[in-house]
Scaffold this active site. Structure first.
Site, PDB file in Angstrom:
ATOM      1  N   ARG A 127       0.811  -1.215   0.000  1.00  0.00           N
ATOM      2  CA  ARG A 127       0.000   0.000   0.000  1.00  0.00           C
ATOM      3  C   ARG A 127       0.845   1.267   0.000  1.00  0.00           C
ATOM      4  O   ARG A 127       0.547   2.226  -0.710  1.00  0.00           O
ATOM      5  CB  ARG A 127      -0.953  -0.023   1.202  1.00  0.00           C
ATOM      6  CG  ARG A 127      -1.848   1.202   1.352  1.00  0.00           C
ATOM      7  CD  ARG A 127      -2.473   1.671   0.046  1.00  0.00           C
ATOM      8  NE  ARG A 127      -3.153   0.605  -0.680  1.00  0.00           N
ATOM      9  CZ  ARG A 127      -3.492   0.672  -1.947  1.00  0.00           C
ATOM     10  NH1 ARG A 127      -3.170   1.742  -2.675  1.00  0.00           N
ATOM     11  NH2 ARG A 127      -4.111  -0.329  -2.533  1.00  0.00           N
ATOM     12  N   LYS A 162       2.905  24.720  -3.687  1.00  0.00           N
ATOM     13  CA  LYS A 162       1.628  24.114  -3.305  1.00  0.00           C
ATOM     14  C   LYS A 162       1.736  22.598  -3.402  1.00  0.00           C
ATOM     15  O   LYS A 162       1.110  21.941  -4.228  1.00  0.00           O
ATOM     16  CB  LYS A 162       0.507  24.656  -4.192  1.00  0.00           C
ATOM     17  CG  LYS A 162       0.289  26.151  -4.021  1.00  0.00           C
ATOM     18  CD  LYS A 162      -0.762  26.689  -4.977  1.00  0.00           C
ATOM     19  CE  LYS A 162      -0.926  28.194  -4.823  1.00  0.00           C
ATOM     20  NZ  LYS A 162      -1.912  28.758  -5.774  1.00  0.00           N
ATOM     21  N   LYS A 194       5.622  39.044  -3.049  1.00  0.00           N
ATOM     22  CA  LYS A 194       4.271  38.820  -3.548  1.00  0.00           C
ATOM     23  C   LYS A 194       3.349  39.970  -3.161  1.00  0.00           C
ATOM     24  O   LYS A 194       3.780  40.955  -2.553  1.00  0.00           O
ATOM     25  CB  LYS A 194       3.755  37.475  -3.028  1.00  0.00           C
ATOM     26  CG  LYS A 194       4.574  36.298  -3.559  1.00  0.00           C
ATOM     27  CD  LYS A 194       4.160  34.986  -2.960  1.00  0.00           C
ATOM     28  CE  LYS A 194       2.778  34.557  -3.397  1.00  0.00           C
ATOM     29  NZ  LYS A 194       2.740  34.193  -4.828  1.00  0.00           N
ATOM     30  N   GLU A 228       6.255  39.969  -7.824  1.00  0.00           N
ATOM     31  CA  GLU A 228       4.933  39.706  -8.393  1.00  0.00           C
ATOM     32  C   GLU A 228       4.178  41.014  -8.590  1.00  0.00           C
ATOM     33  O   GLU A 228       4.168  41.878  -7.718  1.00  0.00           O
ATOM     34  CB  GLU A 228       4.142  38.801  -7.437  1.00  0.00           C
ATOM     35  CG  GLU A 228       2.706  38.539  -7.875  1.00  0.00           C
ATOM     36  CD  GLU A 228       1.940  37.729  -6.850  1.00  0.00           C
ATOM     37  OE1 GLU A 228       2.197  36.513  -6.763  1.00  0.00           O
ATOM     38  OE2 GLU A 228       1.116  38.310  -6.124  1.00  0.00           O
ATOM     39  N   ASP A 249       0.706  38.135 -12.413  1.00  0.00           N
ATOM     40  CA  ASP A 249      -0.256  37.284 -11.729  1.00  0.00           C
ATOM     41  C   ASP A 249      -1.684  37.577 -12.160  1.00  0.00           C
ATOM     42  O   ASP A 249      -2.146  38.719 -12.071  1.00  0.00           O
ATOM     43  CB  ASP A 249      -0.124  37.486 -10.216  1.00  0.00           C
ATOM     44  CG  ASP A 249      -0.953  36.487  -9.427  1.00  0.00           C
ATOM     45  OD1 ASP A 249      -0.914  35.299  -9.769  1.00  0.00           O
ATOM     46  OD2 ASP A 249      -1.635  36.902  -8.473  1.00  0.00           O
TER      47      ASP A 249
END
Length: 310
Positions: A127, A162, A194, A228, A249
């Site tokens: 598994r 992510k 960002k 960004e 973005d």
């Protein structure tokens, strides 16, 4: 079944088919073995903290078996290291032979690997080996689809942060197996200013270009500096502040194209936001250098692979 010294093998050969499987990437050096072993050992400890009581109850200790890992749908393979580790760490007497290499494509029904050894060990490691290989192969397969949609352009498909906590090093290897590239590995690797960083600067009344330039001056020359922006009118400030890469973005294709023109080669251009299989070709056609897609790792579907005893 071949076996290397120590009764564990990770030999690999090309599958016997009418055509050789296509290679989706010249995969860079694989994940360090100690990192693989650490991740797989934790997964095994989670899955069988006090042993596999079913196998120990029903399967004789001396029983041996051979199992085949088979693809139940087409895809791109990633999982050599994790499969080998799952069975080796369960029992050093197992042997794994791969018929498909990381980064190679396969059709439904293809035998990807053969595992032989103590039957209890094969059943106990099954598994964990499947869970990891299915997810990594899913990432490689999706990445290859993104790369195929951008063929003929200069854009590179890259991943993001992510990723599944604890599995980033494996998932980024899977992106490479699919022909993609890696973004910064962690918050410690590169500067990426960002929207929230810029908002805090703006709230303090600081001139953006000056604030970015001051920050960059404090960095070693080897550290990449990315900024960004979410509006065209922010581009000049980002460039004046010394951005090595400007991340555009959530721009629509028309504004992306205009942004690339405004930057004019003074920095690398990266597109992010709303990057899907349905949109990536149009994004790549704008001339951006990089396209980062969180979808490669944060919502990928595991590929259907099965392990069956012979």
């Amino acid at each position: 079944m071949s076996s290397s010294k120590g009764n564990t093998s990770m030999t690999s050969s090309t599958a016997t088919t009418s055509t050789a499987p296509s290679r989706h990437a010249q995969v860079p050096a694989s994940v360090p073995q100690d990192a693989v072993d650490r991740i797989v050992a934790a997964a095994l400890a989670e899955d069988a903290p006090w042993g596999d009581i079913t196998s120990e109850l029903l399967v004789p200790e001396e029983a041996r078996t051979t199992a085949v890992l088979t693809a139940r749908e087409p895809g791109v393979f990633c999982g050599e290291r994790v499969i080998e580790a799952a069975f080796r760490l369960t029992s050093p007497e197992t042997a794994v032979q791969f018929l498909i290499r990381d980064g190679e494509s396969f059709e439904a029904g293809t035998v990807l690997a053969e595992i032989s050894g103590p039957a209890r060990a094969v059943l106990t490691g099954e598994r964990v080996a499947l869970n990891l290989a299915q997810r990594l192969s899913g990432i490689a397969t999706l990445t290859a689809a993104f790369v195929a949609r951008t063929a003929g352009t200069t854009a590179r498909i890259t991943d993001t942060r992510k990723t599944t906590p604890g599995l980033r090093i494996l998932e980024r290897h899977a992106v490479r197996c699919g022909g993609g590239y890696n973004h910064r590995f962690s918050l410690s690797d590169a500067v990426m200013a960002k929207d929230n960083h810029l908002a805090l600067l703006a709230a303090g009344g600081t001139d953006l270009a000056q604030a970015l330039a001051t920050a960059k001056a404090r960095l070693p020359h080897t550290v990449h500096f990315e900024v960004e922006v979410d509006r065209l009118d922010q581009i000049e400030a980002a460039l004046a502040g010394g951005a090595d890469t400007v991340l555009l973005d959530n721009f629509d294709p028309a504004d992306l194209r205009r942004g690339v023109e405004l930057i004019g080669g003074r920095a690398l251009t990266e597109a992010s936001g709303n990057v899907r299989l349905e949109t990536v070709a149009q994004i790549a056609a704008t001339g951006v250098d990089l396209i980062s897609a969180g979808a490669l790792t944060h919502s990928v579907r595991a590929l259907d692979l099965g392990l069956d005893l012979r």
